[in-house]
Design a protein around this motif. Structure first.
Motif, PDB file in Angstrom:
ATOM      1  N   UNK A 187       8.660  26.963   7.340  1.00  0.00           N
ATOM      2  CA  UNK A 187       9.060  27.679   6.121  1.00  0.00           C
ATOM      3  C   UNK A 187       8.017  28.735   5.728  1.00  0.00           C
ATOM      4  N   UNK A 188       7.358  29.308   6.722  1.00  0.00           N
ATOM      5  CA  UNK A 188       6.249  30.215   6.456  1.00  0.00           C
ATOM      6  C   UNK A 188       6.585  31.376   5.538  1.00  0.00           C
ATOM      7  N   UNK A 189       7.741  32.011   5.731  1.00  0.00           N
ATOM      8  CA  UNK A 189       8.112  33.165   4.908  1.00  0.00           C
ATOM      9  C   UNK A 189       8.299  32.800   3.449  1.00  0.00           C
ATOM     10  N   UNK A 190       9.030  31.730   3.208  1.00  0.00           N
ATOM     11  CA  UNK A 190       9.276  31.285   1.827  1.00  0.00           C
ATOM     12  C   UNK A 190       7.968  30.879   1.148  1.00  0.00           C
ATOM     13  N   UNK A 191       7.131  30.187   1.884  1.00  0.00           N
ATOM     14  CA  UNK A 191       5.848  29.739   1.337  1.00  0.00           C
ATOM     15  C   UNK A 191       4.974  30.938   0.994  1.00  0.00           C
TER      16      UNK A 191
END
Length: 236
Positions: A187-191
């Protein structure tokens, strides 16, 4: 999802446990900065009284004034540049209290999780502080080169660092360190976007001291929303 998590956090800012963590974090931060300032002042006094300094510069009254001014500028630098990184790192020691408060109010059906040991929490906090300070010191060069975009670079950098750390710390309470790293990459982008939302108020005095609390609470919500099956395993 991010705004929903942030909104729930804002609605709980009056929670007494949030205030306790805030006061402990700020108190320890000021104590640490004052201790560093005191040690530096003692060093300057020793330096000013050193025989080789007197021999080099002579017994000139402005030397003492110069040292006093230097110590004052150091304190200002520490307060402005290091306050938020240090407060963030210290508050991460008490993250369990913030996450527990969030889960007690919004996810009361969840089982308790074992508390992170002080030694483990201290190690994570020191590592986080080191990364924050080192990254922001190196970023000073980038700010100088790309001055018109300095604020956006600051948000992007600290958003990445805050998001990475707070999601990791909140997720590992429920799924362990190794699994938390996998979910963080997933979930790198959302985080990162959520971290930028946390980083944007860093330039606002006093408000920025709330960022560690907001981050811990918001990423607790975000973890539960991104990974409901991992966060809420079926009973039995």
């Amino acid at each position: 999802m991010i705004l929903s998590s942030f909104g729930k956090t804002l609605g709980q800012l009056g929670d007494p446990r949030f205030r306790r963590v805030l006061f402990k974090g700020i108190g320890l931060t000021f104590a640490l900065l004052i201790a560093v300032y005191t040690l530096f002042l003692m060093f300057l006094n020793w330096l000013g009284a050193a025989a080789w300094v007197q021999e080099l510069l002579g017994n000139i009254s402005w030397v003492g004034d110069l040292f006093t001014a230097a110590s004052l500028f150091l304190m200002i630098f520490l307060s402005v540049f290091l306050m938020v990184p240090v407060a963030s790192a210290i508050t991460s020691l008490f993250l369990d209290e913030v996450a527990d408060a969030v889960e007690d109010r919004h996810y009361p059906h969840l089982p308790d999780v074992p508390a992170v040991s002080f030694g483990e929490g201290l190690k994570d906090s020191v590592n986080f502080l080191g990364v924050l300070i080192a990254a922001n010191l190196l970023a000073l060069i980038v700010y100088a080169i790309f001055t018109p975009f300095a604020l956006f670079i600051f948000w992007a950098l600290n958003g990445f660092l805050l998001g990475r750390e707070y999601f990791q710390l909140t997720a590992m309470r429920r799924v362990g360190r190794a699994e938390a790293k996998k979910l963080r990459r997933k979930h790198g982008g959302t985080i990162w976007l959520a971290g930028i939302l946390m980083a944007m108020p860093l330039s606002i005095p006093l408000v920025n001291l709330l960022i560690p609390i907001l981050g811990a609470a918001t990423f607790t919500h975000l973890f539960h929303q991104l990974e409901p099956r991992r966060a809420h395993p079926p009973s039995g």
